[in-house]
Motif scaffolding. Structure first.
Motif, PDB file in Angstrom:
ATOM      1  N   GLY A  12      75.694  69.848 -59.913  1.00 45.72           N
ATOM      2  CA  GLY A  12      75.883  68.883 -60.976  1.00 45.72           C
ATOM      3  C   GLY A  12      77.157  68.075 -60.785  1.00 45.72           C
ATOM      4  O   GLY A  12      78.082  68.488 -60.091  1.00 45.72           O
ATOM      5  N   MET A  13      77.202  66.906 -61.399  1.00 45.40           N
ATOM      6  CA  MET A  13      78.383  66.055 -61.342  1.00 45.40           C
ATOM      7  C   MET A  13      79.494  66.684 -62.189  1.00 45.40           C
ATOM      8  O   MET A  13      79.234  67.242 -63.248  1.00 45.40           O
ATOM      9  CB  MET A  13      78.059  64.663 -61.865  1.00 45.40           C
ATOM     10  N   THR A  14      80.700  66.596 -61.727  1.00 43.21           N
ATOM     11  CA  THR A  14      81.843  67.136 -62.456  1.00 43.21           C
ATOM     12  C   THR A  14      82.593  66.006 -63.160  1.00 43.21           C
ATOM     13  O   THR A  14      82.424  64.825 -62.837  1.00 43.21           O
ATOM     14  CB  THR A  14      82.792  67.863 -61.496  1.00 43.21           C
ATOM     15  N   LEU A  15      83.434  66.380 -64.111  1.00 43.92           N
ATOM     16  CA  LEU A  15      84.219  65.396 -64.857  1.00 43.92           C
ATOM     17  C   LEU A  15      85.454  65.005 -64.052  1.00 43.92           C
ATOM     18  O   LEU A  15      86.596  65.299 -64.406  1.00 43.92           O
ATOM     19  CB  LEU A  15      84.604  65.951 -66.227  1.00 43.92           C
ATOM     20  N   GLU A  16      85.193  64.315 -62.947  1.00 48.69           N
ATOM     21  CA  GLU A  16      86.246  63.851 -62.058  1.00 48.69           C
ATOM     22  C   GLU A  16      85.928  62.428 -61.622  1.00 48.69           C
ATOM     23  O   GLU A  16      84.820  61.929 -61.809  1.00 48.69           O
ATOM     24  CB  GLU A  16      86.351  64.752 -60.823  1.00 48.69           C
ATOM     25  N   GLY A  17      86.889  61.774 -60.990  1.00 50.94           N
ATOM     26  CA  GLY A  17      86.679  60.408 -60.514  1.00 50.94           C
ATOM     27  C   GLY A  17      86.357  59.476 -61.663  1.00 50.94           C
ATOM     28  O   GLY A  17      87.060  59.452 -62.680  1.00 50.94           O
ATOM     29  N   VAL A  18      85.277  58.694 -61.547  1.00 51.41           N
ATOM     30  CA  VAL A  18      84.906  57.760 -62.618  1.00 51.41           C
ATOM     31  C   VAL A  18      84.463  58.494 -63.877  1.00 51.41           C
ATOM     32  O   VAL A  18      84.391  57.899 -64.953  1.00 51.41           O
ATOM     33  CB  VAL A  18      83.787  56.800 -62.150  1.00 51.41           C
ATOM     34  N   LEU A  19      84.169  59.800 -63.758  1.00 51.82           N
ATOM     35  CA  LEU A  19      83.802  60.609 -64.917  1.00 51.82           C
ATOM     36  C   LEU A  19      84.984  61.404 -65.454  1.00 51.82           C
ATOM     37  O   LEU A  19      84.814  62.245 -66.332  1.00 51.82           O
ATOM     38  CB  LEU A  19      82.669  61.568 -64.543  1.00 51.82           C
ATOM     39  N   GLY A  20      86.183  61.144 -64.943  1.00 54.71           N
ATOM     40  CA  GLY A  20      87.363  61.872 -65.366  1.00 54.71           C
ATOM     41  C   GLY A  20      87.702  61.637 -66.829  1.00 54.71           C
ATOM     42  O   GLY A  20      87.501  60.537 -67.360  1.00 54.71           O
ATOM     43  N   PRO A  21      88.223  62.667 -67.513  1.00 52.84           N
ATOM     44  CA  PRO A  21      88.543  62.560 -68.944  1.00 52.84           C
ATOM     45  C   PRO A  21      89.518  61.427 -69.252  1.00 52.84           C
ATOM     46  O   PRO A  21      90.433  61.142 -68.477  1.00 52.84           O
ATOM     47  CB  PRO A  21      89.161  63.919 -69.274  1.00 52.84           C
ATOM     48  N   ASN A  22      89.305  60.780 -70.383  1.00 57.29           N
ATOM     49  CA  ASN A  22      90.195  59.718 -70.866  1.00 57.29           C
ATOM     50  C   ASN A  22      90.118  59.700 -72.385  1.00 57.29           C
ATOM     51  O   ASN A  22      89.481  60.567 -72.993  1.00 57.29           O
ATOM     52  CB  ASN A  22      89.802  58.360 -70.254  1.00 57.29           C
ATOM     53  N   ASN A  23      90.739  58.705 -73.005  1.00 55.75           N
ATOM     54  CA  ASN A  23      90.761  58.624 -74.472  1.00 55.75           C
ATOM     55  C   ASN A  23      90.048  57.380 -75.000  1.00 55.75           C
ATOM     56  O   ASN A  23      90.324  56.935 -76.119  1.00 55.75           O
ATOM     57  CB  ASN A  23      92.214  58.622 -74.974  1.00 55.75           C
ATOM     58  N   TYR A 290      81.524  67.427 -77.761  1.00 48.41           N
ATOM     59  CA  TYR A 290      82.287  66.521 -76.896  1.00 48.41           C
ATOM     60  C   TYR A 290      81.738  65.119 -77.092  1.00 48.41           C
ATOM     61  O   TYR A 290      80.575  64.936 -77.487  1.00 48.41           O
ATOM     62  CB  TYR A 290      82.109  66.952 -75.429  1.00 48.41           C
ATOM     63  N   GLY A 291      82.562  64.118 -76.840  1.00 51.05           N
ATOM     64  CA  GLY A 291      82.114  62.730 -76.864  1.00 51.05           C
ATOM     65  C   GLY A 291      82.107  62.164 -75.457  1.00 51.05           C
ATOM     66  O   GLY A 291      83.138  62.220 -74.777  1.00 51.05           O
ATOM     67  N   LEU A 292      80.978  61.627 -75.020  1.00 49.58           N
ATOM     68  CA  LEU A 292      80.879  61.131 -73.647  1.00 49.58           C
ATOM     69  C   LEU A 292      79.883  59.994 -73.543  1.00 49.58           C
ATOM     70  O   LEU A 292      78.743  60.104 -74.003  1.00 49.58           O
ATOM     71  CB  LEU A 292      80.464  62.278 -72.710  1.00 49.58           C
ATOM     72  N   VAL A 293      80.338  58.891 -72.946  1.00 49.39           N
ATOM     73  CA  VAL A 293      79.487  57.761 -72.589  1.00 49.39           C
ATOM     74  C   VAL A 293      79.617  57.558 -71.087  1.00 49.39           C
ATOM     75  O   VAL A 293      80.728  57.585 -70.547  1.00 49.39           O
ATOM     76  CB  VAL A 293      79.911  56.469 -73.329  1.00 49.39           C
ATOM     77  N   ILE A 294      78.480  57.385 -70.404  1.00 46.91           N
ATOM     78  CA  ILE A 294      78.495  57.187 -68.958  1.00 46.91           C
ATOM     79  C   ILE A 294      77.886  55.828 -68.637  1.00 46.91           C
ATOM     80  O   ILE A 294      76.753  55.535 -69.030  1.00 46.91           O
ATOM     81  CB  ILE A 294      77.717  58.294 -68.226  1.00 46.91           C
ATOM     82  N   GLU A 295      78.651  54.998 -67.940  1.00 42.42           N
ATOM     83  CA  GLU A 295      78.145  53.722 -67.459  1.00 42.42           C
ATOM     84  C   GLU A 295      77.605  53.905 -66.050  1.00 42.42           C
ATOM     85  O   GLU A 295      78.224  54.558 -65.213  1.00 42.42           O
ATOM     86  CB  GLU A 295      79.253  52.673 -67.491  1.00 42.42           C
ATOM     87  N   LEU A 296      76.422  53.334 -65.790  1.00 45.95           N
ATOM     88  CA  LEU A 296      75.705  53.541 -64.535  1.00 45.95           C
ATOM     89  C   LEU A 296      75.438  52.215 -63.838  1.00 45.95           C
ATOM     90  O   LEU A 296      75.305  51.169 -64.488  1.00 45.95           O
ATOM     91  CB  LEU A 296      74.363  54.229 -64.798  1.00 45.95           C
ATOM     92  N   ASP A 297      75.339  52.266 -62.498  1.00 38.78           N
ATOM     93  CA  ASP A 297      74.927  51.068 -61.769  1.00 38.78           C
ATOM     94  C   ASP A 297      73.397  50.994 -61.729  1.00 38.78           C
ATOM     95  O   ASP A 297      72.705  51.804 -62.361  1.00 38.78           O
ATOM     96  CB  ASP A 297      75.534  51.052 -60.365  1.00 38.78           C
ATOM     97  N   GLY A 298      72.863  50.050 -61.003  1.00 40.03           N
ATOM     98  CA  GLY A 298      71.417  49.871 -60.945  1.00 40.03           C
ATOM     99  C   GLY A 298      70.679  51.023 -60.305  1.00 40.03           C
ATOM    100  O   GLY A 298      69.460  51.165 -60.471  1.00 40.03           O
ATOM    101  N   ASN A 299      71.396  51.864 -59.548  1.00 39.51           N
ATOM    102  CA  ASN A 299      70.797  53.051 -58.927  1.00 39.51           C
ATOM    103  C   ASN A 299      71.035  54.311 -59.738  1.00 39.51           C
ATOM    104  O   ASN A 299      70.840  55.421 -59.231  1.00 39.51           O
ATOM    105  CB  ASN A 299      71.360  53.231 -57.512  1.00 39.51           C
ATOM    106  N   LEU A 300      71.487  54.156 -60.983  1.00 39.32           N
ATOM    107  CA  LEU A 300      71.708  55.263 -61.914  1.00 39.32           C
ATOM    108  C   LEU A 300      72.864  56.167 -61.511  1.00 39.32           C
ATOM    109  O   LEU A 300      72.924  57.337 -61.902  1.00 39.32           O
ATOM    110  CB  LEU A 300      70.426  56.098 -62.076  1.00 39.32           C
ATOM    111  N   MET A 301      73.799  55.630 -60.731  1.00 37.51           N
ATOM    112  CA  MET A 301      74.996  56.383 -60.364  1.00 37.51           C
ATOM    113  C   MET A 301      76.158  55.976 -61.268  1.00 37.51           C
ATOM    114  O   MET A 301      76.336  54.792 -61.574  1.00 37.51           O
ATOM    115  CB  MET A 301      75.358  56.131 -58.906  1.00 37.51           C
ATOM    116  N   PRO A 302      76.969  56.933 -61.724  1.00 34.38           N
ATOM    117  CA  PRO A 302      78.080  56.616 -62.632  1.00 34.38           C
ATOM    118  C   PRO A 302      79.107  55.679 -62.004  1.00 34.38           C
ATOM    119  O   PRO A 302      79.458  55.813 -60.824  1.00 34.38           O
ATOM    120  CB  PRO A 302      78.707  57.987 -62.904  1.00 34.38           C
ATOM    121  N   ILE A 303      79.576  54.725 -62.803  1.00 32.56           N
ATOM    122  CA  ILE A 303      80.639  53.825 -62.359  1.00 32.56           C
ATOM    123  C   ILE A 303      81.841  53.859 -63.311  1.00 32.56           C
ATOM    124  O   ILE A 303      82.926  53.393 -62.953  1.00 32.56           O
ATOM    125  CB  ILE A 303      80.135  52.376 -62.225  1.00 32.56           C
TER     126      ILE A 303
END
Length: 346
Positions: A12-23, A290-303
């Motif tokens: 599974g994808m981890t909360l790192e990189g573009v998915l890293g925690p923020n406010n 938890y609160g989480l929104v994930i933005e994805l590109d056209g290939n459904l990969m997180p950006i």
């Protein structure tokens, strides 16, 4: 000596990189709504959002919302089309179709055995795809679905002066539906953390959240997550005896499952692990909400992503959209419509 090969899922994808925690979610501008659940952009470019049994209209950010329509049941889903029609899902498995002025349009038939309306999308001016996750309104989907192996979900198509038909079955708790860039439909599955097509074929999986609705943007997609994926829950899926005892002896409210609110109580197993010195909750503390929104590109990969961590209050993001260049989200936990600004959404 021969060893059996153990088939494992992709990591599974981890909360790192573009998915890293923020406010981003906690810092977003907001307006209050009573039990908000769904939103949509009308043909005139206004933001429609639900508040319990009502739908409000927001012409532009900063203005006061206007009453647009009222119903006998709480609103569970919203979708608009370019012709000015608005599909309104209602608790109890009902659908209402309204015109631009908020008046009902007749002639739409709904399957009598529809259990829920979790999301919907117009296919044309006279057809709507409806997501039924298979759980009744009085069932806590977040508690039950992660431990349910039965694929109850389906997608039905209803039409004006047409008989409804089922176009997809045996889906694992589908939560959202949207058009893809090829003209088809894709769905988000809550616990499987997957995006699938109508055949159930997995297009992308391994997301670090329990998925809510997914929406198409100009260049990709944006996805709401009702909570983050919890390592304890994933571990317990390998312990069938414990899970069987938990399900047999506890009310689902007390199961070790994701939750919609960041409340802490001694009644909840493990939950007090989120409390630290003098009751202060740290952002990195264990938490089933938890609160989480994930933005994805056209290939459904997180950006990109937006978070409200363990010490935040804007959890259980149930719907998202791009409106006038801003990323909008609904926090079910805090009862707010959030404006995250332009961010990375065009």
């Amino acid at each position: 000596m021969l060893f059996a090969r153990k088939v494992t899922e992709a990591p599974g994808m981890t909360l790192e990189g573009v998915l890293g925690p923020n406010n981003r979610l906690d810092e977003a501008m907001a307006i209050h709504a009573e039990k908000p659940e769904a939103m949509s952009i009308s043909a005139e470019g206004h933001l429609l959002f639900s508040s319990g049994n009502q739908i409000h209209r927001l012409r532009r950010w900063g203005e006061a919302p206007e009453d647009w329509a009222r119903f006998d049941q709480p609103v569970s889903a919203l979708s608009s089309n370019a012709d000015g029609l608005v599909a309104v899902g209602l608790q109890g498995g009902a659908i209402a179709v309204m015109d631009q002025s908020g008046q009902p349009v007749d002639g739409w038939s709904v399957p009598s055995d529809l259990v829920s309306v979790g999301d919907c999308a117009f296919l044309s001016g006279d057809e709507i795809a409806v997501v039924d996750n298979g759980y009744r309104d009085d069932q806590n989907v977040l508690s039950i679905a992660p431990w349910d192996e039965v694929a109850r979900g389906r997608v039905a198509v209803i039409g004006r002066f047409k008989e409804p038909r089922v176009v997809a079955r045996a889906l694992h708790c589908p939560m959202g539906i949207t058009h893809d860039f090829a003209g088809g439909l894709i769905l988000s599955e809550l616990d499987r953390a997957s995006i699938v097509d109508l055949s159930g074929r997995i297009l992308q999986s391994g997301y670090p959240g329990y998925l809510g609705r997914i929406r198409k943007t100009d260049t990709g997609y944006v996805m709401a997550c009702l909570s983050r994926r919890d390592p304890l829950i994933e571990f317990l899926k390998t312990e069938p005896v414990f899970v069987s005892d938990m399900k047999a002896n506890l009310d689902p409210r007390y199961w070790i499952s994701p939750r919609a609110t960041p409340e802490i109580s001694h009644d909840f197993p493990i939950e007090l692990g989120a409390a630290r010195l003098f009751g202060d909750v740290k952002p990195w503390a264990p938490s089933f909400s938890y609160g989480l929104v994930i933005e994805l590109d056209g290939n459904l990969m997180p950006i990109a992503s937006a978070h409200s961590r363990a010490n935040g209050s804007r959890h259980a993001i149930c719907d998202v959209c791009s409106w006038n260049g801003d990323l909008m989200a609904i926090s079910r936990a805090s009862g707010e419509i959030l404006n995250l600004g332009s961010g990375s959404v065009p």
